[in-house]
Design a protein around this motif. Structure first.
Motif, PDB file in Angstrom:
ATOM      1  N   VAL A 136      29.541  13.575   4.812  1.00  0.00           N
ATOM      2  CA  VAL A 136      30.982  13.441   4.997  1.00  0.00           C
ATOM      3  C   VAL A 136      31.555  12.269   4.207  1.00  0.00           C
ATOM      4  CG1 VAL A 136      32.782  13.018   6.717  1.00  0.00           C
ATOM      5  CG2 VAL A 136      30.862  14.514   7.271  1.00  0.00           C
ATOM      6  N   LEU A 137      30.829  11.152   4.183  1.00  0.00           N
ATOM      7  CA  LEU A 137      31.336   9.929   3.555  1.00  0.00           C
ATOM      8  C   LEU A 137      31.025   9.840   2.071  1.00  0.00           C
ATOM      9  CD1 LEU A 137      30.367   7.527   6.460  1.00  0.00           C
ATOM     10  CD2 LEU A 137      32.668   8.289   5.879  1.00  0.00           C
ATOM     11  N   GLY A 138      30.052  10.617   1.611  1.00  0.00           N
ATOM     12  CA  GLY A 138      29.814  10.719   0.181  1.00  0.00           C
ATOM     13  C   GLY A 138      28.686   9.870  -0.348  1.00  0.00           C
ATOM     14  N   LEU A 139      28.385  10.121  -1.632  1.00  0.00           N
ATOM     15  CA  LEU A 139      27.333   9.426  -2.357  1.00  0.00           C
ATOM     16  C   LEU A 139      27.854   9.035  -3.737  1.00  0.00           C
ATOM     17  CD1 LEU A 139      24.194  11.661  -1.659  1.00  0.00           C
ATOM     18  CD2 LEU A 139      24.383   9.226  -1.140  1.00  0.00           C
ATOM     19  N   ASN A 261      35.516  19.718  -0.242  1.00  0.00           N
ATOM     20  CA  ASN A 261      34.289  19.107  -0.737  1.00  0.00           C
ATOM     21  C   ASN A 261      33.115  19.485   0.154  1.00  0.00           C
ATOM     22  OD1 ASN A 261      35.657  17.725  -2.797  1.00  0.00           O
ATOM     23  ND2 ASN A 261      36.095  15.986  -1.475  1.00  0.00           N
ATOM     24  N   VAL A 262      31.925  19.407  -0.397  1.00  0.00           N
ATOM     25  CA  VAL A 262      30.718  19.487   0.410  1.00  0.00           C
ATOM     26  C   VAL A 262      29.938  18.175   0.324  1.00  0.00           C
ATOM     27  CG1 VAL A 262      30.495  21.994   0.283  1.00  0.00           C
ATOM     28  CG2 VAL A 262      29.421  20.579  -1.480  1.00  0.00           C
ATOM     29  N   LEU A 263      30.177  17.425  -0.735  1.00  0.00           N
ATOM     30  CA  LEU A 263      29.575  16.101  -0.888  1.00  0.00           C
ATOM     31  C   LEU A 263      30.459  15.273  -1.812  1.00  0.00           C
ATOM     32  CD1 LEU A 263      27.136  14.366  -0.081  1.00  0.00           C
ATOM     33  CD2 LEU A 263      25.988  15.148  -2.150  1.00  0.00           C
ATOM     34  N   PRO A 264      31.291  14.395  -1.250  1.00  0.00           N
ATOM     35  CA  PRO A 264      32.204  13.617  -2.083  1.00  0.00           C
ATOM     36  C   PRO A 264      31.460  12.607  -2.955  1.00  0.00           C
ATOM     37  CG  PRO A 264      32.876  13.624   0.228  1.00  0.00           C
ATOM     38  CD  PRO A 264      31.489  14.156   0.176  1.00  0.00           C
ATOM     39  N   SER A 265      32.025  12.334  -4.123  1.00  0.00           N
ATOM     40  CA  SER A 265      31.511  11.270  -4.977  1.00  0.00           C
ATOM     41  C   SER A 265      32.278   9.994  -4.679  1.00  0.00           C
ATOM     42  CB  SER A 265      31.666  11.633  -6.454  1.00  0.00           C
ATOM     43  OG  SER A 265      31.347  10.524  -7.279  1.00  0.00           O
ATOM     44  N   THR A 266      31.556   8.917  -4.394  1.00  0.00           N
ATOM     45  CA  THR A 266      32.209   7.629  -4.143  1.00  0.00           C
ATOM     46  C   THR A 266      32.585   6.922  -5.442  1.00  0.00           C
ATOM     47  OG1 THR A 266      30.034   6.553  -4.005  1.00  0.00           O
ATOM     48  CG2 THR A 266      31.024   7.325  -1.940  1.00  0.00           C
ATOM     49  N   LEU A 267      32.173   7.502  -6.575  1.00  0.00           N
ATOM     50  CA  LEU A 267      32.500   6.907  -7.878  1.00  0.00           C
ATOM     51  C   LEU A 267      33.803   7.456  -8.441  1.00  0.00           C
ATOM     52  CD1 LEU A 267      28.949   7.014  -9.556  1.00  0.00           C
ATOM     53  CD2 LEU A 267      30.026   5.103  -8.352  1.00  0.00           C
ATOM     54  N   ASP A 269      36.559  10.920  -7.548  1.00  0.00           N
ATOM     55  CA  ASP A 269      36.840  12.138  -6.781  1.00  0.00           C
ATOM     56  C   ASP A 269      36.624  13.400  -7.608  1.00  0.00           C
ATOM     57  OD1 ASP A 269      37.435  10.740  -4.506  1.00  0.00           O
ATOM     58  OD2 ASP A 269      39.610  10.746  -4.834  1.00  0.00           O
ATOM     59  N   ALA A 270      36.866  13.308  -8.915  1.00  0.00           N
ATOM     60  CA  ALA A 270      36.720  14.474  -9.780  1.00  0.00           C
ATOM     61  C   ALA A 270      35.266  14.919  -9.899  1.00  0.00           C
ATOM     62  CB  ALA A 270      37.284  14.174 -11.163  1.00  0.00           C
ATOM     63  N   TRP A 271      34.343  14.056  -9.560  1.00  0.00           N
ATOM     64  CA  TRP A 271      32.907  14.374  -9.668  1.00  0.00           C
ATOM     65  C   TRP A 271      32.330  14.877  -8.345  1.00  0.00           C
ATOM     66  CZ3 TRP A 271      31.587   9.096 -12.402  1.00  0.00           C
ATOM     67  CH2 TRP A 271      32.129   9.119 -13.690  1.00  0.00           C
ATOM     68  N   SER A 272      33.146  15.031  -7.338  1.00  0.00           N
ATOM     69  CA  SER A 272      32.662  15.494  -6.039  1.00  0.00           C
ATOM     70  C   SER A 272      32.157  16.928  -6.129  1.00  0.00           C
ATOM     71  CB  SER A 272      33.776  15.413  -4.999  1.00  0.00           C
ATOM     72  OG  SER A 272      34.197  14.079  -4.800  1.00  0.00           O
ATOM     73  N   LEU A 273      31.161  17.243  -5.308  1.00  0.00           N
ATOM     74  CA  LEU A 273      30.693  18.620  -5.189  1.00  0.00           C
ATOM     75  C   LEU A 273      31.598  19.344  -4.191  1.00  0.00           C
ATOM     76  CD1 LEU A 273      26.817  18.118  -4.991  1.00  0.00           C
ATOM     77  CD2 LEU A 273      28.241  18.562  -6.999  1.00  0.00           C
ATOM     78  N   THR A 274      32.022  20.531  -4.547  1.00  0.00           N
ATOM     79  CA  THR A 274      32.951  21.297  -3.720  1.00  0.00           C
ATOM     80  C   THR A 274      32.341  22.659  -3.366  1.00  0.00           C
ATOM     81  OG1 THR A 274      34.047  22.401  -5.567  1.00  0.00           O
ATOM     82  CG2 THR A 274      34.851  20.206  -4.965  1.00  0.00           C
ATOM     83  N   VAL A 275      33.026  23.394  -2.489  1.00  0.00           N
ATOM     84  CA  VAL A 275      32.547  24.726  -2.139  1.00  0.00           C
ATOM     85  C   VAL A 275      32.559  25.647  -3.353  1.00  0.00           C
ATOM     86  CG1 VAL A 275      33.217  24.556   0.285  1.00  0.00           C
ATOM     87  CG2 VAL A 275      34.867  25.401  -1.380  1.00  0.00           C
TER      88      VAL A 275
END
Length: 323
Positions: A136-139, A261-267, A269-275
């Motif tokens: 939920v909080l991301g990597l 999102n399914v795994l947000p990027s903390t670096l 937002d555009a790099w987050s993994l989404t459905v």
């Protein structure tokens, strides 16, 4: 189809957290509520018929993530490799301890396996809380979907709060379940422990929800307060149901905030993994939907039957004195 599977995975995690939550909680509280060997055997017997079935929800949740969202599966599980390894070791040790603690009529032997149950329950609960809060909080994920940083990238202050959140919930949930499933002194002790621990043990869960969703945390606080109110009124079943409603609301808030999102990027937002960018092909999703359509009812019927058969309360009078 991607959204459907995102919701189904959230439901699978809900089932796991609710069912394995009280399961872990009983193990965590074993030396607190069980003052002697017969009382500890009562506690173990409350979860004995169901603990391994509860773990099916975890297997299916991880398997569904692998099948429906391989990008999510690869990024999250590789980043949380160390907590997952500890988690699996804890589950294995805990399962062995349930079967072996009664094999030898020796207090030192039982004490060693009881410690394994307690340590395994605490470790597994903290690790699964860390895993879900990381989701939920991301990597720190880069543009290629790869984790940036070392093996401890998933361990941060906010994810530690998440780990403590689910451990605290399991602790109270386990005490409520023990009160529901036992009678006599153990039941009264479990009620007192739940009411005493709740204000402190549930604070990390409220903090996690406040971090993720702000004022929505108040909804879960209200439900948890109602659960403790019903427990104090000697309504164990209603309290247990409200604890289930609380974790359902928690999962809905966490995964609802996470979507799409399914795994947000903390670096970035555009790099987050989404459905959309981490899902399998439409054909794969269609196939696993058919498989789930046939398999899920069978699992639900079997588990429901198991809980129905072993629905009665037990006490020390049901436990032979020997071993």
């Amino acid at each position: 189809m991607e959204t459907l599977w995102f919701v189904l995975i959230a439901v699978l995690w809900l089932g796991y957290l609710f069912l394995e939550g009280f399961d872990f909680g009983v193990g965590m509280l074993l030396p607190v509520l069980g003052r002697d060997n017969r009382e500890r055997r009562v506690m173990i017997n409350t979860i004995g018929p169901v603990w391994d079935g509860n773990e099916v929800w975890l297997i299916v949740a991880i398997g569904a993530t692998f099948a429906a969202f391989p990008g999510w599966y690869a990024a999250l599980l590789s980043a949380a490799y160390l907590p997952l390894t500890l988690f699996l070791i804890a589950l294995i040790g805990r399962g062995v301890a349930f079967d072996y603690r009664g094999k030898v009529d020796n207090p030192r032997w039982r004490k060693a396996w009881d410690f394994t149950i307690v340590a395994g329950s605490w470790t597994a609960t903290l690790c699964v809380g860390l895993l879900i809060s990381t989701t939920v909080l991301g990597l720190p994920i880069d543009a290629n979907g790869d984790r940036v940083g070392g093996p401890f990238a998933a361990i941060r202050l906010d994810t530690i709060v998440g780990a403590l959140a689910f451990a605290g919930y399991a602790l109270v949930h386990g005490a409520v379940f023990t009160a529901l499933k036992t009678e006599g002194e153990i039941r009264e002790r479990a009620r007192r422990v739940a009411l005493t621990l709740a204000p402190v043990a549930l604070l990390p869960l409220v903090a996690l929800l406040a971090i993720v969703a702000g004022l929505w945390a108040a909804v879960v606080v209200a439900i948890l307060g109602a659960a403790m109110w019903r427990l104090a009124a000697d309504r164990d079943g209603q309290s247990f149901a409200l604890m289930g409603l609380a974790i359902a609301a928690t999962v809905a808030i966490l995964f609802g905030t996470l979507y799409p999102n399914v795994l947000p990027s903390t670096l970035n937002d555009a790099w987050s993994l989404t459905v959309a960018n981490s899902a399998s092909s439409p054909y794969t999703l269609e196939v696993i939907t058919w498989v789930a359509g046939f398999g899920t009812p069978a699992v639900l019927v079997y588990q429901g039957w198991t809980y129905w058969v072993f629905r009665k309360r037990i006490g020390v009078q049901n436990i032979p004195a020997a071993r």
